[in-house]
Motif scaffolding. Structure first.
Motif, PDB file in Angstrom:
ATOM      1  N   LEU A 213       0.854  -1.193   0.000  1.00 33.28           N
ATOM      2  CA  LEU A 213       0.000   0.000   0.000  1.00 33.28           C
ATOM      3  C   LEU A 213       0.888   1.240   0.000  1.00 33.28           C
ATOM      4  O   LEU A 213       1.776   1.373   0.861  1.00 33.28           O
ATOM      5  CB  LEU A 213      -0.875  -0.008   1.269  1.00 33.28           C
ATOM      6  N   ASP A 217      -1.842   6.584   0.223  1.00 32.22           N
ATOM      7  CA  ASP A 217      -3.151   5.943   0.404  1.00 32.22           C
ATOM      8  C   ASP A 217      -3.392   5.653   1.884  1.00 32.22           C
ATOM      9  O   ASP A 217      -4.507   5.834   2.383  1.00 32.22           O
ATOM     10  CB  ASP A 217      -3.220   4.638  -0.408  1.00 32.22           C
ATOM     11  N   VAL A 239      -4.928  -2.818  -0.178  1.00 31.23           N
ATOM     12  CA  VAL A 239      -5.401  -2.619  -1.542  1.00 31.23           C
ATOM     13  C   VAL A 239      -6.260  -3.783  -2.028  1.00 31.23           C
ATOM     14  O   VAL A 239      -7.009  -3.653  -2.982  1.00 31.23           O
ATOM     15  CB  VAL A 239      -4.222  -2.412  -2.524  1.00 31.23           C
ATOM     16  N   HIS A 288     -11.346   3.405  -0.878  1.00 28.74           N
ATOM     17  CA  HIS A 288     -10.563   2.474  -1.698  1.00 28.74           C
ATOM     18  C   HIS A 288      -9.176   3.053  -1.941  1.00 28.74           C
ATOM     19  O   HIS A 288      -9.034   4.266  -2.119  1.00 28.74           O
ATOM     20  CB  HIS A 288     -11.226   2.255  -3.070  1.00 28.74           C
ATOM     21  N   ALA A 289      -8.178   2.173  -2.004  1.00 25.61           N
ATOM     22  CA  ALA A 289      -6.821   2.614  -2.373  1.00 25.61           C
ATOM     23  C   ALA A 289      -6.836   3.068  -3.834  1.00 25.61           C
ATOM     24  O   ALA A 289      -7.587   2.531  -4.645  1.00 25.61           O
ATOM     25  CB  ALA A 289      -5.836   1.466  -2.187  1.00 25.61           C
TER      26      ALA A 289
END
Ligand SMILES: NC(=O)C1=CN([C@@H]2O[C@H](COP(=O)(O)OP(=O)(O)OC[C@H]3O[C@@H](n4cnc5c(N)ncnc54)[C@H](OP(=O)(O)O)[C@@H]3O)[C@@H](O)[C@H]2O)C=CC1
Ligand SMILES: C[C@H]1O[C@H](OP(=O)(O)OP(=O)(O)OC[C@H]2O[C@@H](n3cnc4c(=O)[nH]c(N)nc43)[C@H](O)[C@@H]2O)[C@@H](O)[C@@H](O)C1=O
Length: 314
Positions: A213, A217, A239, A288-289
């Protein structure tokens, strides 16, 4: 949260803390508080109590910890247990004494059992044996989750905890032995390219699967959770996709432009075979990533090239 809340980010110079600081600043939060470890050693209980009492934060983000990759965790396990317990207990006890109503504690995906069902749900916690290379660190982090839950129960605090998957990005630790895999390989592959070396060593079998990740993010998710989440259960941040360490090494080599061989060193530990987080609870909340792995690696490599003379030494 209020844009004028006093927000203390413990660990604000680290990978996660510095990204959370940037993110809060960009969102217009204008009273951010930080202290380096030389200004405030969070293992010093009296100093932590005095700091929190004097600074009077409305919100605390705990992104301070003794952190490292698989080898550092395995080698310095006593310090990883003791430092992390002290840091988080001092911070949370001081926060409670000062009446801090909102706090985010960052744990890690290594809290889950070594052979947890994949993708790993939050409900897997404490259902099996831990990975031995990082069990000391994991136990400290599990204690942190418990302190958040107990403080909610006993004192009514609106504290939360989040469990990020493996992080990477600008500001990472590129130490050759102590860092995590992504910065370690980026550095080793870059140095091999510059030196014209024909091969680069990758630790372990290359088959373990990991999820990565981008820290921006993670910072975005942290602010989202502070603004939108208030529950005792810890929440996964990831993710939802993983890849093998071998594939990661090949991707980094492509980004760096290295054409030599990648060889495995089977004497190094693999760690847990797979560690993919189930992020459906966070996704269902609307987060959401966004940063694709290749883009994130390219951006991190650009940052690395610009900061070659300032890389961390431990
Ligand atoms: N990196 C990763 O892949 C992952 C990280 N996490 C979690 O995210 C959090 C942040 O990790 P990350 O940003 O990667 O770590 P870093 O090593 O980049 O940063 C850790 C920060 O903690 C501070 N710190 C360490 N010891 C002390 C101390 N005794 N007193 C005061 N401050 C101290 C350091 O301050 P200073 O710089 O001033 O010395 C540093 O800024 C940790 O809780 C970690 O467990 C979770 C999952 C994955
Ligand atoms: C975030 C998480 O990080 C740690 O766990 P980990 O996921 O195993 O982290 P890692 O990044 O160090 O390794 C991932 C994989 O990659 C392989 N690998 C190849 N070559 C290198 C290499 O050069 N360095 C490193 N470190 N690993 C390498 C390595 O052998 C392993 O199979 C925890 O201790 C704990 O701290 C924690 O929470």
């Amino acid at each position: 949260m209020n844009k004028h809340d006093r927000i203390y980010i413990a660990g604000h110079r680290g990978l996660a803390g510095s990204a959370i600081w940037r993110r809060l600043e960009a969102e217009g939060y204008d009273q951010l508080i930080g202290a380096t470890s030389s200004e405030l050693d969070l293992r010093d209980r009296d100093a932590v109590f005095a700091f929190v009492r004097d600074q009077k934060p409305d919100v605390i983000v705990d992104a301070a910890a003794r952190v490292g990759g698989i080898q550092a965790n395995d080698t310095y396990s006593a310090e990883f247990l003791s430092d992390n317990l002290q840091i988080q207990v001092n911070l949370m006890d001081a926060a409670n004494a000062a009446g801090v109503e909102r706090l985010l504690f960052l744990g890690s995906s290594c809290i889950y059992p070594k052979y947890a069902e994949q993708p790993i749900k939050e409900s897997s916690l404490l259902t099996g044996e831990l990975e031995p290379t990082n069990d000391a660190y994991a136990i400290a982090k599990i204690a942190g989750i418990m302190q958040v839950q107990a403080s909610r129960k006993q004192y009514g605090r609106r504290w939360i905890s989040a469990m990020p998957t493996n992080l990477y990005g600008p500001g990472d630790n590129f130490h050759p032995e102590h860092s995590h895999v992504l910065p370690a390989l980026m550095r080793r592959i870059h140095e091999a390219k510059v030196a014209g070396e024909p091969e680069v060593v990758i630790w372990g079998s290359g088959t373990p699967l990991r999820e990565f990740l981008h820290v921006d993010d993670l910072a975005d998710a942290s602010v989202f959770l502070l603004e939108n989440y208030d529950s005792p259960e810890t929440i996964n941040v990831g993710v939802g996709e993983d890849l093998s360490i071998r594939d990661l090494a090949e991707l980094i080599a492509e980004v760096v432009g290295y054409e030599g061989r990648l060889v495995q060193d089977a004497t190094k530990p693999d760690g847990t075979p797979r560690k993919l987080l189930d992020v459906s609870r966070l996704n269902d909340l609307g987060w959401h990533a966004r940063i694709a792995l290749r883009d994130g690696i390219a951006e991190t490599y650009a940052w690395y090239l610009e900061h070659l003379d300032q890389l961390r030494t431990r």
